[in-house]
Design a protein around this motif. Structure first.
Motif, mmCIF file in Angstrom:
data_model
loop_
_atom_site.group_PDB
_atom_site.id
_atom_site.type_symbol
_atom_site.label_atom_id
_atom_site.label_comp_id
_atom_site.label_asym_id
_atom_site.label_seq_id
_atom_site.Cartn_x
_atom_site.Cartn_y
_atom_site.Cartn_z
ATOM 1 N N ASN A 264 0.987 -1.345 -0.160
ATOM 2 C CA ASN A 264 0.050 0.074 0.015
ATOM 3 C C ASN A 264 0.738 1.098 0.026
ATOM 4 O O ASN A 264 0.210 2.152 0.156
ATOM 5 C CB ASN A 264 -0.922 0.100 1.370
ATOM 6 C CG ASN A 264 -2.152 -1.082 1.238
ATOM 7 O OD1 ASN A 264 -2.469 -1.461 -0.060
ATOM 8 N ND2 ASN A 264 -2.285 -1.709 2.156
ATOM 9 N N GLU A 265 2.254 1.131 -0.146
ATOM 10 C CA GLU A 265 2.963 2.226 -0.200
ATOM 11 C C GLU A 265 3.224 2.830 -1.542
ATOM 12 O O GLU A 265 3.233 2.312 -2.665
ATOM 13 C CB GLU A 265 4.442 1.894 0.428
ATOM 14 C CG GLU A 265 4.524 1.428 1.733
ATOM 15 C CD GLU A 265 4.203 2.733 2.896
ATOM 16 O OE1 GLU A 265 4.448 3.765 2.346
ATOM 17 O OE2 GLU A 265 4.200 2.433 3.712
ATOM 18 N N GLU A 266 3.285 4.040 -1.547
ATOM 19 C CA GLU A 266 3.311 4.822 -2.728
ATOM 20 C C GLU A 266 4.500 4.603 -3.650
ATOM 21 O O GLU A 266 4.228 4.622 -4.980
ATOM 22 C CB GLU A 266 3.492 6.439 -2.486
ATOM 23 C CG GLU A 266 3.115 7.470 -3.829
ATOM 24 C CD GLU A 266 3.185 8.771 -3.483
ATOM 25 O OE1 GLU A 266 2.895 9.388 -4.582
ATOM 26 O OE2 GLU A 266 2.816 9.031 -2.403
ATOM 27 N N ILE A 267 5.629 4.295 -3.147
ATOM 28 C CA ILE A 267 6.766 3.920 -3.770
ATOM 29 C C ILE A 267 6.711 2.717 -4.514
ATOM 30 O O ILE A 267 6.904 2.547 -5.994
ATOM 31 C CB ILE A 267 8.106 3.843 -3.089
ATOM 32 C CG1 ILE A 267 9.231 3.395 -3.793
ATOM 33 C CG2 ILE A 267 7.672 2.368 -2.066
ATOM 34 C CD1 ILE A 267 10.696 3.715 -3.126
ATOM 35 N N VAL A 268 5.711 1.746 -4.078
ATOM 36 C CA VAL A 268 5.413 0.437 -4.727
ATOM 37 C C VAL A 268 4.494 0.679 -6.037
ATOM 38 O O VAL A 268 4.658 0.189 -7.212
ATOM 39 C CB VAL A 268 4.910 -0.710 -3.704
ATOM 40 C CG1 VAL A 268 4.677 -1.857 -4.629
ATOM 41 C CG2 VAL A 268 5.857 -1.033 -2.888
ATOM 42 N N ALA A 269 3.591 1.306 -5.788
ATOM 43 C CA ALA A 269 2.345 2.026 -6.614
ATOM 44 C C ALA A 269 3.095 2.697 -7.940
ATOM 45 O O ALA A 269 2.765 2.395 -8.908
ATOM 46 C CB ALA A 269 1.284 2.662 -5.845
ATOM 47 N N THR B 233 -5.194 -4.214 -2.073
ATOM 48 C CA THR B 233 -4.076 -3.380 -2.040
ATOM 49 C C THR B 233 -4.045 -2.393 -3.026
ATOM 50 O O THR B 233 -4.625 -2.557 -3.945
ATOM 51 C CB THR B 233 -2.725 -4.198 -1.734
ATOM 52 O OG1 THR B 233 -2.593 -4.658 -2.894
ATOM 53 C CG2 THR B 233 -2.766 -4.896 -0.394
ATOM 54 N N ILE B 234 -2.980 -1.254 -2.445
ATOM 55 C CA ILE B 234 -2.969 -0.214 -3.649
ATOM 56 C C ILE B 234 -2.453 -0.829 -5.132
ATOM 57 O O ILE B 234 -2.648 -0.416 -6.203
ATOM 58 C CB ILE B 234 -2.085 0.973 -3.188
ATOM 59 C CG1 ILE B 234 -2.675 1.682 -2.124
ATOM 60 C CG2 ILE B 234 -1.714 1.770 -4.259
ATOM 61 C CD1 ILE B 234 -4.142 2.300 -2.483
ATOM 62 N N SER B 235 -1.410 -1.749 -4.890
ATOM 63 C CA SER B 235 -0.916 -2.398 -5.971
ATOM 64 C C SER B 235 -1.649 -3.395 -6.758
ATOM 65 O O SER B 235 -1.669 -3.333 -7.943
ATOM 66 C CB SER B 235 0.349 -3.554 -5.699
ATOM 67 O OG SER B 235 -0.386 -4.503 -4.690
ATOM 68 N N ASP B 236 -2.628 -3.759 -6.201
ATOM 69 C CA ASP B 236 -3.948 -4.418 -6.997
ATOM 70 C C ASP B 236 -4.497 -3.471 -8.013
ATOM 71 O O ASP B 236 -4.996 -3.871 -9.236
ATOM 72 C CB ASP B 236 -5.068 -4.899 -6.072
ATOM 73 C CG ASP B 236 -4.455 -6.203 -5.223
ATOM 74 O OD1 ASP B 236 -3.653 -7.019 -5.659
ATOM 75 O OD2 ASP B 236 -4.933 -6.362 -4.107
ATOM 76 N N PHE B 237 -4.787 -1.996 -7.503
ATOM 77 C CA PHE B 237 -5.514 -1.174 -8.394
ATOM 78 C C PHE B 237 -4.465 -0.541 -9.326
ATOM 79 O O PHE B 237 -5.006 -0.281 -10.596
ATOM 80 C CB PHE B 237 -6.062 0.096 -7.456
ATOM 81 C CG PHE B 237 -7.061 -0.407 -6.439
ATOM 82 C CD1 PHE B 237 -8.184 -0.858 -6.963
ATOM 83 C CD2 PHE B 237 -6.644 -0.465 -5.221
ATOM 84 C CE1 PHE B 237 -9.300 -1.199 -5.992
ATOM 85 C CE2 PHE B 237 -7.882 -0.673 -4.080
ATOM 86 C CZ PHE B 237 -9.048 -1.175 -4.420
ATOM 87 N N VAL B 238 -3.369 -0.372 -9.182
ATOM 88 C CA VAL B 238 -2.302 0.125 -10.294
ATOM 89 C C VAL B 238 -1.967 -1.088 -11.135
ATOM 90 O O VAL B 238 -1.694 -0.564 -12.295
ATOM 91 C CB VAL B 238 -1.268 0.695 -9.210
ATOM 92 C CG1 VAL B 238 -0.039 1.290 -10.329
ATOM 93 C CG2 VAL B 238 -1.658 1.625 -8.369
ATOM 94 N N SER B 239 -1.994 -2.344 -10.765
ATOM 95 C CA SER B 239 -1.539 -3.358 -11.674
ATOM 96 C C SER B 239 -2.510 -3.525 -12.815
ATOM 97 O O SER B 239 -3.421 -3.084 -12.970
ATOM 98 C CB SER B 239 -1.409 -4.424 -10.912
ATOM 99 O OG SER B 239 -0.466 -4.573 -9.845
ATOM 100 N N ASP B 240 -1.990 -3.985 -13.979
ATOM 101 C CA ASP B 240 -2.803 -4.143 -15.246
ATOM 102 C C ASP B 240 -3.743 -5.356 -15.016
ATOM 103 O O ASP B 240 -4.895 -5.087 -15.487
ATOM 104 C CB ASP B 240 -1.728 -4.610 -16.349
ATOM 105 C CG ASP B 240 -0.625 -3.729 -16.616
ATOM 106 O OD1 ASP B 240 -0.995 -2.726 -17.080
ATOM 107 O OD2 ASP B 240 0.458 -3.691 -16.240
#
Length: 469
Positions: free
Chosen positions: A229-234, A255-262
């Motif tokens: 959920n960290e911005e650096i990962v997103a 998680t945030i990575s789920d929303f950003v990922s393809d």
């Protein structure tokens, strides 16, 4: 033996007696102490690891920035909170009592009532970052890329000792996927995890031949998954040139990575099954294509076999001797048909000629008879017309004679009237205004005429006569 006072002080001090507890005894005393001291407490914290078991009891933790306490809510108390959406990250006030579970030697808070106290700090940070990145467009569907068609070389970002990689590899082995996994080991939990995950994404993007990246780890509480959920990962995911598949936590975890990922998979196993599904779909498609190709091949061979048989039969049918015999038979048939047709045509012409002759005779006779009848009718009409014409002329002449007789001026003069006309001009006088005193008039009577001079004129509009001065 008697002792004096001084000798008593010289005696050695007795050693203190040591109290030895068994584990059960000590645990029971601690349990009594805790439950007697904290029989009614209210604790405020953030829910973490919320889970309801099949028994109907809920197990979770309450935490703040510095500590965590285990909690349990029995089924009877949980039934009172059906209208409340209890989930990880929710800040609550828990009312209950402290208890100790002897088999584990672990104290816990037995919760009887839960009241929401606002959004927890981690959940608040999650929502703020999610909103900000969404406004920047990092979650937009337009920027998401599809997974490559049947990838062969995949970068895997996860802990090398976690259960996620084993689950992923197990599915790959069982599905017999021709995948080459390039592992980028990193921490997936803790303060250093976000930086290591971001570096692993950048590192895999520099490896030639990689087709996509899978980021994965097993389930856990909100704080366990916080590294994703960290911005650096997103932003590392958003900047990746390779498509990214996110498979973090359980199916209910986002998680945030789920929303950003393809693409998002619900679990690490789900990510492997997704890739296996791609291959299975293509395998099924290839199997269908192979079956269709085999079917078309059989159909083509059957068609060629039929055509070959047809050609063989055609070759036998077109043998020169057979062709010559067939042409001879056809020539005889044509000659016979021509002869029969000529005979039929000749007989037909004869019949037509006889019919024409008969119709001609009948027609001539009919024409003569019809002409005679028409001449008789015309002659009769002519005689009738002549009589009607003369009769109509005689009647008209008689009417004109009557009219002429009625309009004869002499008949009017015989009734006592006279007709005056100017002597010089011969113009008829119809009004006293047309003459003047002294004019000479010829007055005609029924028998004869007379000439006179006007001595006096009467005004036609007055009854009194008007004389010349």
């Amino acid at each position: 033996m008697p002792y004096d006072a001084e000798s008593l002080f010289d005696l050695p001090e007795p050693e203190p007696r040591e109290t030895i507890y068994s584990v059960s005894e000590l645990t029971a005393e601690i349990k009594d102490l805790l439950e007697g001291t904290f029989d009614a407490v209210t604790v405020e914290g953030e829910i973490s690891g919320w889970k309801v078991y099949s028994s109907g009891h809920a197990y979770f933790s309450l935490k703040d920035e510095d500590a965590v306490i285990s909690c349990v809510m029995w089924r009877t108390y949980l039934a009172r909170h059906r209208q409340v959406d209890l989930h990880d990250g929710l800040a609550v006030r828990a009312e209950g009592r402290i208890s100790l579970y002897p088999p584990r030697g672990q104290y816990q808070l037995v919760v009887e009532n839960l009241r929401p106290a606002g959004i927890g700090e981690l959940q608040k940070r999650f929502e703020e970052l999610k909103k900000r990145l969404s406004e920047e467009g990092l979650f937009d569907e337009e920027r998401k890329r599809p997974l490559p068609f049947l990838p062969r070389r995949i970068g895997l970002i996860t802990s090398p000792t976690g259960a996620a990689i084993e689950d992923f590899r197990k599915i790959v082995r069982e599905a017999k996927l021709p995948l080459e996994l390039v592992l980028a080991p990193c921490r997936v939990q803790g303060l250093e995890a976000p930086g290591e995950i971001a570096q692993a994404i950048k590192k895999l993007n520099r490896i030639p031949g990689l087709e996509m990246i899978v980021i994965t780890r097993g389930g856990g509480s909100l704080e366990d998954l916080w590294a994703f959920n960290e911005e650096i990962v997103a932003r590392a995911i958003a900047d990746s040139k390779l498509p990214v598949l996110s498979a973090v936590g359980h199916e209910i975890d986002f998680t945030i990575s789920d929303f950003v990922s393809d693409v998002r998979a619900p679990t690490p196993t789900g990510a492997a099954l997704l890739l296996a599904g791609l291959y299975e779909t293509q395998r099924n498609r290839l199997a269908r294509l192979a079956e269709a190709l085999e079917r078309q091949k059989r159909q083509y061979l059957d068609e060629m076999r039929r055509r070959l048989v047809t050609l063989y039969r055609s070759l036998a049918r077109y043998h020169p001797r057979r062709v010559l015999d067939e042409r001879r038979r056809r020539l005889d048939d044509v000659a016979e048909a021509l002869r029969q047709r000529l005979q039929g045509r000749l007989q037909e012409q004869r019949s037509q000629l006889r019919e024409c002759e008969l119709r001609m005779r009948q027609g001539i006779a009919g024409c003569v008879t019809a002409s005679r009848h028409r001449l008789a009718r015309a002659d009769e009409r002519l005689r009738q017309g002549r009589r009607a014409f003369f009769l109509a002329r005689r009647n008209r002449l008689e009417r004109l004679n009557v009219t002429l007789h009625e309009l004869d001026p002499k008949r009017i003069l015989h009734r006592g009237f006279a007709m005056a006309e100017q002597l010089e001009t011969g113009r008829l006088v119809t009004s006293s205004r047309n003459v003047a005193v002294g004019d000479l008039l010829r007055i005609r009577f029924a028998e004869g005429a007379a000439v006179g001079q006007i001595q006096e004129i009467e005004d036609p509009d007055r009854d009194t006569p008007k004389k010349e001065e």
